[in-house]
Write a protein that holds these residues in place. Structure first.
Motif, mmCIF file in Angstrom:
data_model
loop_
_atom_site.group_PDB
_atom_site.id
_atom_site.type_symbol
_atom_site.label_atom_id
_atom_site.label_comp_id
_atom_site.label_asym_id
_atom_site.label_seq_id
_atom_site.Cartn_x
_atom_site.Cartn_y
_atom_site.Cartn_z
ATOM 1 N N UNK A 46 0.787 -1.233 0.000
ATOM 2 C CA UNK A 46 0.000 0.000 0.000
ATOM 3 C C UNK A 46 0.822 1.287 0.000
ATOM 4 N N UNK A 47 2.108 1.212 0.272
ATOM 5 C CA UNK A 47 2.943 2.416 0.256
ATOM 6 C C UNK A 47 4.393 2.019 0.035
ATOM 7 N N UNK A 48 5.119 2.942 -0.569
ATOM 8 C CA UNK A 48 6.529 2.700 -0.889
ATOM 9 C C UNK A 48 7.295 3.976 -0.550
ATOM 10 N N UNK A 49 8.368 3.832 0.238
ATOM 11 C CA UNK A 49 9.125 4.994 0.692
ATOM 12 C C UNK A 49 10.625 4.745 0.542
ATOM 13 N N UNK A 92 6.262 6.571 10.062
ATOM 14 C CA UNK A 92 6.002 5.202 9.614
ATOM 15 C C UNK A 92 5.674 4.242 10.762
ATOM 16 N N UNK A 93 5.447 4.801 11.937
ATOM 17 C CA UNK A 93 5.042 4.030 13.115
ATOM 18 C C UNK A 93 5.955 2.830 13.382
ATOM 19 N N UNK A 94 7.248 3.028 13.162
ATOM 20 C CA UNK A 94 8.204 1.930 13.291
ATOM 21 C C UNK A 94 8.233 1.322 14.696
ATOM 22 N N UNK A 95 7.954 2.129 15.717
ATOM 23 C CA UNK A 95 7.994 1.615 17.080
ATOM 24 C C UNK A 95 6.805 0.738 17.432
ATOM 25 N N UNK A 96 5.670 0.953 16.775
ATOM 26 C CA UNK A 96 4.467 0.190 17.129
ATOM 27 C C UNK A 96 4.058 -0.820 16.059
ATOM 28 N N UNK A 97 4.480 -0.624 14.845
ATOM 29 C CA UNK A 97 4.090 -1.526 13.757
ATOM 30 C C UNK A 97 5.108 -2.655 13.637
ATOM 31 N N UNK A 98 4.664 -3.887 13.457
ATOM 32 C CA UNK A 98 5.634 -4.968 13.239
ATOM 33 C C UNK A 98 6.388 -4.719 11.933
ATOM 34 N N UNK A 162 19.656 -4.664 -4.984
ATOM 35 C CA UNK A 162 20.578 -3.905 -4.117
ATOM 36 C C UNK A 162 20.270 -2.410 -4.144
ATOM 37 N N UNK A 163 19.027 -2.069 -4.380
ATOM 38 C CA UNK A 163 18.528 -0.710 -4.181
ATOM 39 C C UNK A 163 17.462 -0.882 -3.112
ATOM 40 N N UNK A 164 17.637 -0.246 -1.970
ATOM 41 C CA UNK A 164 16.775 -0.479 -0.813
ATOM 42 C C UNK A 164 15.293 -0.354 -1.099
ATOM 43 N N UNK A 165 14.912 0.685 -1.812
ATOM 44 C CA UNK A 165 13.498 0.904 -2.115
ATOM 45 C C UNK A 165 12.931 -0.248 -2.946
ATOM 46 N N UNK A 166 13.682 -0.683 -3.956
ATOM 47 C CA UNK A 166 13.221 -1.770 -4.824
ATOM 48 C C UNK A 166 13.251 -3.114 -4.087
#
Length: 190
Positions: A46-49, A92-98, A162-166
Motif C-alpha cells: 500500500x505504500x513505498x518509501x 512510519x510508526x516503526x515503534x508500534x508496527x511490526x 541492491x537498491x533499498x526501495x526496490x
C-alpha cells in the motif's frame, strides 16, 4: 500487526561497502532505507518509501556505487542517520508496527549504528526474518538470497537489485505470497 489494520513495514537497507576491507577509520553505515508498507488483510503493498541517509564516518566507494547505483553526491542530499530514525518512528510508526526484513542484517545494522551514534532504536520488538520464513515454507536446506527467492516463488524482480526501495518492494511481494499460502506468522490460508 498494527493492531486494527494488519499493516507491516518491510525494510531493506543499503550501507557503505567496499570490495575488501574498509579504509582506515571507515565503518559500514546505512545510506538508504527502503520501506514498503504491506496490508496483510487485503494482500496489497500500500505504500513505498525511500529515505536517503548521509554517512558520517565513511564514503560511498566505487564498488558500492556499482552494487547499489547510489553515489556519494546522491547520499550527500540525504538526512542524518538520527533524522532517518526519527522519520521512521514519527511517519512510519516503526515503534508500534511490526516489521520484516530479508534476513537479520538490516536489524543488526540498525542496532550497531544506533549504539555507535547514540541514536534511539526506531523499531519495536516485533521483527520477522522473512528469509527464514520463506526457507521453512519452501522446505529448503539453504536460505536463498532475495533474487533467488523471487525465482523460486515465480515472481519478477521489480526494479534494481541492491537498491533499498526496490528490494523492500520485492521482499513485500514474497511476504504477500507467504501470507496467501498461510505460511506468514499470524496468517491463515484462504
Amino acid at each position: 500487526m498494527d493492531s486494527a489494520t494488519g499493516l507491516l513495514n518491510v525494510i531493506d537497507v543499503e550501507a557503505t561497502c567496499w570490495a575488501g576491507e574498509p579504509p582506515p577509520g571507515a565503518v559500514s553505515e546505512i545510506i538508504e532505507i527502503g520501506l514498503t508498507v504491506v496490508d496483510l488483510d487485503t494482500g496489497e503493498r500500500v505504500a513505498r518509501h525511500r529515505i536517503l541517509v548521509r554517512p558520517a564516518r565513511s564514503a560511498v566507494s566505487a564498488f558500492c556505487t556499482e552494487l547499489t547505483g547510489l553515489t556519494q553526491a546522491e547520499v550527500d542530499t540525504g538526512v542524518r542517520f538520527s533524522e532517518a530514525c526519527r522519520l521512521l518512528a514519527a511517519e512510519h510508526r516503526a515503534g508500534s508496527r511490526p516489521w520484516a526484513s530479508w534476513g537479520d542484517y538490516d536489524r543488526h545494522q540498525f542496532t550497531r549504528q544506533c549504539l555507535a551514534t547514540g541514536t534511539e532504536y526506531p523499531f519495536g520488538s516485533r521483527h520477522t526474518n522473512a528469509k527464514l520464513v520463506f526457507t521453512e515454507a519452501h522446505g529448503l536446506r539453504k536460505r536463498p538470497g532475495m533474487a533467488q527467492a523471487l525465482r523460486i516463488a515465480g515472481l519478477p524482480l521489480e526494479g534494481r537489485h541492491h537498491r533499498g526501495e526496490d528490494d523492500a518492494w520485492n521482499i513485500a511481494a514474497l511476504i504477500l505470497g507467504l501470507a496467501e499460502d498461510g505460511a506468514w506468522p499470524g496468517a491463515s490460508a484462504p
